[in-house]
Design a protein around this motif. Sequence first.
Motif, short mmCIF file in Angstrom:
data_model
loop_
_atom_site.label_atom_id
_atom_site.label_comp_id
_atom_site.label_asym_id
_atom_site.label_seq_id
_atom_site.Cartn_x
_atom_site.Cartn_y
_atom_site.Cartn_z
N ILE A 1 12.24 -36.93 -3.58
CA ILE A 1 13.66 -36.56 -3.53
C ILE A 1 14.37 -37.00 -4.80
O ILE A 1 15.32 -36.35 -5.25
N TYR B 1 13.92 -34.13 -7.16
CA TYR B 1 14.85 -33.04 -6.84
C TYR B 1 16.27 -33.38 -7.25
O TYR B 1 17.02 -32.52 -7.73
N PRO C 1 8.99 -32.55 -8.28
CA PRO C 1 8.79 -33.69 -7.36
C PRO C 1 7.52 -34.46 -7.70
O PRO C 1 6.48 -34.33 -7.04
N PRO D 1 9.50 -27.81 0.66
CA PRO D 1 10.68 -27.57 -0.20
C PRO D 1 12.00 -27.95 0.44
O PRO D 1 12.99 -28.20 -0.27
N ALA E 1 14.43 -30.88 -0.53
CA ALA E 1 15.47 -30.78 -1.56
C ALA E 1 16.87 -30.82 -0.97
O ALA E 1 17.83 -31.11 -1.70
N ALA F 1 18.51 -34.10 -1.60
CA ALA F 1 18.71 -34.52 -2.98
C ALA F 1 20.16 -34.82 -3.33
O ALA F 1 20.44 -35.82 -4.01
#
Length: 236
Positions: free
Chosen positions: A35, A38, A44, A62, A65, A68
């Motif tokens: 993270i 991201y 990553p 995915p 994210a 993030a």
Amino acid sequence: MIAAGGFAAYLALSLRDWARLDSPSFDLAIFTQIIQGYAHLSAPVVDIKGPGFNAFGDHFSPLLALLAPFYRVFPTPVTLLVAQCVLVAFSAVPLGWAARRRLGKWPAIALTCAYILSWGLQSGIAVQFHEYALAVPLLALALVWFIEEHWIATAITAGLLIGVKEDLVFTAGALGLALVGAGWAGRHRTMDDAAPTPRTMHDAAPTPRTMHDPAPPPRTLHDAAPTPPPKPAAAP
């Protein structure tokens, strides 16, 4: 209230383990680095697993994210622990709503408490952060929308599960099969409702005319005769 209580209890346990440096695995450190990548708009990379190791070479997640932006504001592993507690606690809200809608107040309270205190959720909190935390509210929403017959919302939520981790494709596929079965059953139910009811031997037949029924009155000379059509006008 039950969801808020579950959030507070699980957050207290998570922060206690964090303060004690009690880490049962490398997962929290691994996902923190994912993270973190991201959050800085980069790949990553998980150096814990090896220099320059890209997390996509291990798992397809995915949807991590989504955390993030929060990590960018609060760059600490505690952010992940708080996020996991929020996701787990939120999953109890749609389930409790559906239970109350169908079973009533007190059964819904009992079921929601049993869910929030279930061994599966406790085990997830105990191992600190894992990407499956994102799947918990998605599964809860998918099940509730399926029960309420919101098919499109169910399909979208099932598809999002694949973005949590690649092995959840089997769970998404099971939900897809359930949607196909529900659609097939609904189509046949509609056809059965629209079809006319067949006549059976037990249906009442029309009563035949008997000798005791009064006959219609005979026609007499005083009855009005039908009006003849008008004659065409004579030519000039």
